[in-house]
Design an enzyme around this catalytic site. Structure first.
Site, mmCIF file in Angstrom:
data_model
loop_
_atom_site.group_PDB
_atom_site.id
_atom_site.type_symbol
_atom_site.label_atom_id
_atom_site.label_comp_id
_atom_site.label_asym_id
_atom_site.label_seq_id
_atom_site.Cartn_x
_atom_site.Cartn_y
_atom_site.Cartn_z
ATOM 1 N N TRP A 68 -1.720 -14.519 -3.436
ATOM 2 C CA TRP A 68 -1.780 -15.948 -3.085
ATOM 3 C C TRP A 68 -1.863 -16.095 -1.563
ATOM 4 C CZ3 TRP A 68 1.051 -20.199 -6.327
ATOM 5 C CH2 TRP A 68 0.615 -20.118 -7.649
ATOM 6 N N ASP A 107 15.305 -14.012 0.576
ATOM 7 C CA ASP A 107 15.609 -14.589 -0.729
ATOM 8 C C ASP A 107 15.390 -16.101 -0.656
ATOM 9 O OD1 ASP A 107 16.823 -15.504 -3.021
ATOM 10 O OD2 ASP A 107 18.530 -14.142 -2.880
ATOM 11 N N LYS A 172 5.063 -22.117 -10.180
ATOM 12 C CA LYS A 172 4.985 -21.622 -11.559
ATOM 13 C C LYS A 172 6.133 -22.211 -12.362
ATOM 14 C CE LYS A 172 4.944 -17.005 -12.245
ATOM 15 N NZ LYS A 172 3.712 -16.277 -12.556
#
Ligand code: SAM
Length: 321
Positions: A68, A107, A172
């Site tokens: 991506w 993260d 997503k």
């Protein structure tokens, strides 16, 4: 199984190698862009002329191995925009460098990651945030859906820290049974939320993508990293909406109908004028978490020690052979 068999079974895996993408997921973002013009920013009408805002700062959350980010890099950085465009890619895993993409190995559930993105953009907000984040799936659907939803919410949280009002967010989503709750939460922050299924995403998978346009946080909203699913203090409590009042998010299949079908098996010779040639992956992952296991297996160190009752000799003796 021959090394070309995956090329046969997975047309987008094969095309990704042929076009130099690091993963087949590149096509999902390309198909979403075909439908939503993500890389042109938002459209507005200026004296009857359609004008697009520019996407100069983009964030790719959960980016490794980087297909991506490759799409963002190729699409946003035209010849004249190399200096202007800034792309930040975040992942727990390291990934090989890409032109014009700054990597943060971090993260997305941490506030420090949001702060690092903001530092990189020198305090300027992002125009577009994309997230193809997926946990390591367990095969237990409820658990997988729950973890995926948590990842999406973490991505939404980071987005509320870095996205400009009017900006777009793509992520997503697993279309499990509780997905409407997520839609409702997203609708608090964006005026338009669409669930889209690119042609390159297998029909057999519950994966889809939410395309959230026009970031408009509730008045007085202060970005934080808490879980907005648990926070009912903003606006209407959408979770309670039922019957005709419930939120219905449009579902859109996208990608040209003549595009390859990701669930089909294709012959290796796609085009009679061109001979099939096997190509290796464009960029294998660097330092993947399974690397150690692969090395152990290569050196036969993963095998369980033979116990007398499990050995071949023992089996043969037991069978009197
Ligand atoms: N979009 C990528 C591409 O096109 O190459 C593929 C992304 S892959 C499907 C999902 C990624 O999510 C993995 O690389 C994984 O390390 C990352 N991920 C999962 N949880 C994460 C977290 N909490 N923070 C950052 N990255 C995370």
């Amino acid at each position: 199984m021959g090394r070309s068999s995956k090329d046969k079974r997975d047309i987008y895996y094969r095309l990704a190698k042929e076009e130099g993408w690091r993963a087949r997921s590149a096509f999902k973002l390309l198909h979403l862009d075909e439908e939503f013009n993500l890389f042109k920013g938002n459209i507005f009408i200026l004296q009857v002329v359609e004008v697009f805002t520019c996407v100069n700062r983009a964030v790719d959350l959960c980016a490794a191995p980087g297909s991506w980010s490759q799409v963002l890099s190729r699409k946003l950085r035209g010849k004249d925009k190399i200096e202007e465009v800034k792309i930040v890619a975040v992942d727990l895993q390291a990934m090989a460098p890409l032109p014009g993409v700054t990597q943060i190995q971090g993260d997305i559930t941490k506030i420090s990651t949001a702060q690092e993105i903001i530092r990189h953009f020198e305090g300027q907000p992002a125009d577009l945030v994309v997230c193809d984040g997926a946990p390591d799936v367990t095969g237990l659907h409820d658990v997988d859906e729950y973890i995926q939803a948590q990842l999406l919410l973490a991505a939404l949280n980071i987005t509320t820290h870095v996205l400009k009002p009017g900006g777009n967010f793509v992520a997503k989503i697993f279309r499990g049974k509780d997905v409407t709750l997520l839609y409702s939460q997203l609708k608090i922050f964006f005026t338009s939320v669409t669930c889209a299924k690119p042609r390159s995403s297998r029909n057999s998978s519950i994966e889809a993508f939410v395309v959230c346009q026009n970031y408009t946080p509730p008045e007085g909203y202060i970005p934080n990293m808490s879980n907005p699913l648990l926070d009912h203090s903003y606006d209407v409590d959408f979770n309670q909406l039922e019957g005709p009042n419930r939120i219905i998010v449009p579902f859109l299949a996208c990608g040209d109908l003549s595009a390859f079908d990701s669930d089909r098996t294709y012959p290796l010779q796609l085009d009679s004028s061109k001979e099939y040639q096997y190509l290796p992956p464009t960029q294998p992952p660097i330092r993947p978490p399974y690397q150690q296991a692969c090395e152990l297996r290569k050196n036969n160190l993963l095998a369980k020690e033979d116990s007398p009752s499990g050995s071949l000799d023992h089996a043969l003796t037991t069978l009197h052979l």
